[in-house]
Design an enzyme around this catalytic site. Structure first.
Site, PDB file in Angstrom:
ATOM      1  CE1 TYR A   1      -0.483   2.356   4.065  1.00 54.85           C
ATOM      2  CE2 TYR A   1       0.557   0.075   4.671  1.00 54.85           C
ATOM      3  CZ  TYR A   1       0.352   1.409   4.763  1.00 54.85           C
ATOM      4  OH  TYR A   1       0.612   1.992   6.265  1.00 54.85           O
TER       5      TYR A   1
ATOM      6  CD  GLU B   1       4.334  -7.085  -5.571  1.00 59.38           C
ATOM      7  OE1 GLU B   1       4.486  -6.229  -4.872  1.00 59.38           O
ATOM      8  OE2 GLU B   1       4.414  -8.347  -5.101  1.00 59.38           O
TER       9      GLU B   1
ATOM     10  CB  THR C   1       7.549   0.780  -0.412  1.00 61.11           C
ATOM     11  OG1 THR C   1       7.060   0.627  -1.845  1.00 61.11           O
ATOM     12  CG2 THR C   1       7.843   2.232  -0.296  1.00 61.11           C
TER      13      THR C   1
ATOM     14  CB  ALA D   1      -1.648   5.193  12.945  1.00 57.51           C
TER      15      ALA D   1
ATOM     16  CG  HIS E   1     -31.348  10.498  -2.016  1.00 56.40           C
ATOM     17  ND1 HIS E   1     -30.828   9.474  -2.439  1.00 56.40           N
ATOM     18  CD2 HIS E   1     -32.083  11.321  -3.185  1.00 56.40           C
ATOM     19  CE1 HIS E   1     -30.888   9.628  -3.700  1.00 56.40           C
ATOM     20  NE2 HIS E   1     -31.683  10.924  -4.156  1.00 56.40           N
TER      21      HIS E   1
HETATM   22  P1  FAD Z   1       5.859   5.054  15.584  1.00 61.78           P
HETATM   23  O1  FAD Z   1       4.938   5.940  14.792  1.00 61.78           O
HETATM   24  O2  FAD Z   1       6.972   4.426  14.714  1.00 61.78           O
HETATM   25  O3  FAD Z   1       6.645   5.898  16.640  1.00 61.78           O
HETATM   26  C1  FAD Z   1       7.872   5.143  17.390  1.00 61.78           C
HETATM   27  C2  FAD Z   1       8.355   6.261  18.184  1.00 61.78           C
HETATM   28  O4  FAD Z   1       9.285   5.765  18.860  1.00 61.78           O
HETATM   29  C3  FAD Z   1       9.473   7.142  17.013  1.00 61.78           C
HETATM   30  O5  FAD Z   1       8.964   8.621  17.087  1.00 61.78           O
HETATM   31  C4  FAD Z   1      10.804   6.777  17.235  1.00 61.78           C
HETATM   32  O6  FAD Z   1      11.678   7.876  17.286  1.00 61.78           O
HETATM   33  C5  FAD Z   1      10.397   6.458  18.798  1.00 61.78           C
HETATM   34  N1  FAD Z   1      11.580   5.678  19.301  1.00 61.78           N
HETATM   35  C6  FAD Z   1      12.133   4.421  18.944  1.00 61.78           C
HETATM   36  N2  FAD Z   1      12.873   3.863  19.707  1.00 61.78           N
HETATM   37  C7  FAD Z   1      12.898   4.831  20.827  1.00 61.78           C
HETATM   38  C8  FAD Z   1      14.090   4.892  22.065  1.00 61.78           C
HETATM   39  N3  FAD Z   1      14.919   3.879  22.179  1.00 61.78           N
HETATM   40  N4  FAD Z   1      13.765   6.030  22.618  1.00 61.78           N
HETATM   41  C9  FAD Z   1      12.939   6.847  22.527  1.00 61.78           C
HETATM   42  N5  FAD Z   1      12.225   6.898  21.457  1.00 61.78           N
HETATM   43  C10 FAD Z   1      12.138   5.802  20.624  1.00 61.78           C
HETATM   44  N6  FAD Z   1      -0.975   3.875   9.088  1.00 61.78           N
HETATM   45  C11 FAD Z   1      -2.391   4.160   8.980  1.00 61.78           C
HETATM   46  O7  FAD Z   1      -2.985   3.517   9.971  1.00 61.78           O
HETATM   47  N7  FAD Z   1      -2.662   4.958   8.119  1.00 61.78           N
HETATM   48  C12 FAD Z   1      -1.890   5.348   7.090  1.00 61.78           C
HETATM   49  O8  FAD Z   1      -2.451   5.882   6.288  1.00 61.78           O
HETATM   50  C13 FAD Z   1      -0.622   5.132   7.377  1.00 61.78           C
HETATM   51  N8  FAD Z   1       0.264   5.643   6.161  1.00 61.78           N
HETATM   52  C14 FAD Z   1       1.329   5.456   6.255  1.00 61.78           C
HETATM   53  C15 FAD Z   1       2.379   5.906   5.603  1.00 61.78           C
HETATM   54  C16 FAD Z   1       3.687   5.954   5.318  1.00 61.78           C
HETATM   55  C17 FAD Z   1       4.621   6.338   4.181  1.00 61.78           C
HETATM   56  C18 FAD Z   1       4.229   5.001   6.406  1.00 61.78           C
HETATM   57  C19 FAD Z   1       5.692   4.857   6.587  1.00 61.78           C
HETATM   58  C20 FAD Z   1       3.359   4.522   7.358  1.00 61.78           C
HETATM   59  C21 FAD Z   1       2.118   4.753   7.316  1.00 61.78           C
HETATM   60  N9  FAD Z   1       1.097   4.148   8.321  1.00 61.78           N
HETATM   61  C22 FAD Z   1      -0.062   4.249   8.252  1.00 61.78           C
HETATM   62  C23 FAD Z   1       1.718   3.367   9.418  1.00 61.78           C
HETATM   63  C24 FAD Z   1       1.928   4.132  10.803  1.00 61.78           C
HETATM   64  O9  FAD Z   1       2.616   5.317  10.456  1.00 61.78           O
HETATM   65  C25 FAD Z   1       2.397   3.240  11.852  1.00 61.78           C
HETATM   66  O10 FAD Z   1       1.689   2.009  11.952  1.00 61.78           O
HETATM   67  C26 FAD Z   1       2.238   3.779  13.384  1.00 61.78           C
HETATM   68  O11 FAD Z   1       3.104   5.149  13.213  1.00 61.78           O
HETATM   69  C27 FAD Z   1       2.913   2.976  14.256  1.00 61.78           C
HETATM   70  O12 FAD Z   1       2.836   3.542  15.457  1.00 61.78           O
HETATM   71  P2  FAD Z   1       3.768   3.277  16.699  1.00 61.78           P
HETATM   72  O13 FAD Z   1       3.271   4.104  18.002  1.00 61.78           O
HETATM   73  O14 FAD Z   1       3.897   1.736  16.773  1.00 61.78           O
HETATM   74  O15 FAD Z   1       5.461   3.798  16.356  1.00 61.78           O
END
Ligand code: FAD
Length: 462
Positions: free
Chosen positions: A178, A198, A263, A315, A439
């Site tokens: 995606y 792909e 990707t 997310a 509607h």
């Molecule tokens: P993250 O958002 O990855 O955040 C983790 C944080 O932890 C980071 O800021 C990092 O710096 C911090 N961190 C890591 N290790 C340490 C440490 N040791 N100490 C302190 N801080 C640390 N998801 C959707 O649902 N809808 C979408 O449309 C979508 N579009 C996307 C588009 C792209 C291009 C990408 C790359 C991803 C997309 N996603 C989307 C996926 C989504 O971004 C992730 O699933 C989501 O951000 C995961 O959240 P998280 O809280 O697990 O971690």
């Protein structure tokens, strides 16, 4: 090394998992701190969901202007980047505001676990320790790097692809998932010649073939070359372009572009400095942390959520788990139930799925009734000039309880929420069919798909 105060809940990582967990923990009365090594808001806010959707929305507007009002098509990619950055800043500011007003301590730096109740926070050569009663690990993920195509130079990850100052003349995307589809189509709409390589038989393999087909059709209409069954082998790059060599059906081919975007998935941030090995927390072969229904790891007072745990790396899945983990720490009986996690691709047309698909039901020999209705004759879709696609509702054939739904078409991303709610509430296709929709709206297509399923059930029971 100085010692910070001790907290009840320490959250590591401030993405949609971490910041939501910290908020909920604080709201439930626990003294909470959150540590972030990069930017508040995580991948989603800075290099994921938010900037990609901002650029996609801009590319859509640009494309529409070009198509219908070419004389007014003054939007440039630079404008789109400014627009995107404005939105990212607003969102990040929002996260900061929410955490501050909820009383969460925000700590900057990289966290390393040193024992089961202590972390070291490292920032600019300084180290501080913090002790905690409970921890929620939410360290997220990063793009997978292919050995043959290391990031840098003309090889981009999604992070760099979201920040190019100009739309490139050409782009090769490796990977038909995606993220590649969304970014590839976004650039194609800004005039970039896009090629997608792909390895599998088709793009968007996570979705039913019939659902993905209208998207593949539109990608081609947008001028994108999709090469399936392609294995990228090696690259040659210079200061202006990159040539990728790939094989297909045993034959060698090559494609040259200004950039290559890789990707091919994401890797959990559970390695490196985090220190899981020091506290004896094991990860799977893919680097994921095992958790129970309350997001508890093998160490009962340490929780893990989001991209570092099994399931779709999304997310809203991270935020959902965040609430469960914080509530579990506060002593509530909250548990995760993954039966209704929507998956969305922000392509044109959009794709969305929740719960079970007809294909999955068939594979598991689960009997289902399927109702379907197209956007083609929906008044609102006609007015929007967006008539491609359909809604499919999958239900138990006896009770009519909705167990899944898929949409390909305009605003699928928004419409899928009604179907997620239906699954969550145990609603039936009759409930959906008898819900009075205003509607003319796109929601009427859901109602019609449900009516289609109800009719089938009625005929069968005769
Ligand atoms: P993250 O958002 O990855 O955040 C983790 C944080 O932890 C980071 O800021 C990092 O710096 C911090 N961190 C890591 N290790 C340490 C440490 N040791 N100490 C302190 N801080 C640390 N998801 C959707 O649902 N809808 C979408 O449309 C979508 N579009 C996307 C588009 C792209 C291009 C990408 C790359 C991803 C997309 N996603 C989307 C996926 C989504 O971004 C992730 O699933 C989501 O951000 C995961 O959240 P998280 O809280 O697990 O971690």
């Amino acid at each position: 090394m100085s010692k910070l105060e001790s907290v009840e809940t320490l959250v590591i990582g401030s993405g949609p998992g971490g910041y939501v967990a910290a908020l909920r923990s604080s709201q439930l009365g626990m003294k909470t701190a959150i540590i972030e090594r990069s930017q508040l808001g995580g991948v989603c806010t800075h290099v994921g969901c938010i900037p990609s959707k901002a650029l996609i929305a801009e590319s859509h507007r640009y494309h529409l202007l070009q198509e219908f009002y070419p004389a007014d098509a003054a939007v440039s990619f630079k404008d789109a980047q400014l627009f995107k950055q404005g939105i990212v800043n607003k969102q990040a500011g929002g996260v900061h505001y929410l955490l501050k007003t909820a009383g969460v301590s925000i700590l900057e730096g990289e966290a390393r676990l040193v024992d089961e109740h202590t972390a070291i926070i490292k920032q600019m050569g300084q180290e501080q320790t913090i002790t905690f009663k409970y921890a929620i690990l939410a360290t997220g993920s990063r793009p997978i790097e292919l050995q043959a195509f290391p990031f840098g130079g003309r090889v981009l990850s999604s992070t760099e692809a979201l920040s190019l100052p100009e739309a490139p003349a050409s782009l090769v995307v490796i990977g038909g998932g995606y993220i590649g589809m969304e970014l590839g189509q976004m650039y194609a709409k800004f005039g970039t010649k896009v090629t997608i390589l792909e390895g599998g038989e088709r793009v968007l393999p996570g979705f039913e073939a019939k659902l993905a087909a209208p998207v593949a059709k539109q990608l081609k209409a947008d001028g994108i070359d999709i090469v399936t069954g392609a294995t990228a082998g090696k690259m040659v790059q210079n200061s202006a372009s990159i040539t990728l060599h790939y094989s297909k059906n045993g034959e060698q081919h090559q494609v040259t572009a200004e950039y290559a975007l890789v990707t091919v998935g994401r890797k959990p941030n559970t390695d490196g400095e985090l220190g899981l090995d020091r506290i004896g927390l094991n990860v799977s072969g893919r680097g994921l942390i095992g958790t129970d229904k309350q997001c508890r790891t093998a160490i009962p007072h340490i929780f893990a959520i989001g991209d570092i745990t099994a399931g779709p790396a999304l997310a809203h899945k991270a935020s959902y788990e965040a609430k469960v983990a914080a509530e579990a720490i506060a002593g509530y009986a909250s548990e995760v139930d993954y039966k209704a996690i929507p998956l969305v691709v922000f392509s044109s047309p959009e794709l969305a799925s929740v719960g079970l698909s007809e294909t999955e039901a068939q594979a598991k020999a689960i009997p289902v009734v399927v109702g379907k209705a197209p956007f083609a004759i929906n008044g609102r879709a006609l007015a929007l000039r967006e008539t491609e696609g359909f809604v499919k509702v999958v239900a138990d054939p006896i009770s009519g309880i909705v167990i899944g739904a898929q949409i390909v078409g305009v605003e699928a991303s928004t419409l899928i929420s009604e179907l997620a709610l239906a699954i969550e509430m145990g609603a039936t296709v009759e409930d959906l069919a008898m819900t009075i929709n205003p509607h003319p709206t796109l929601g009427e297509v859901i109602m019609e798909a449900a009516e289609n399923a109800v009719r089938k059930m009625m005929l069968k029971s005769k």
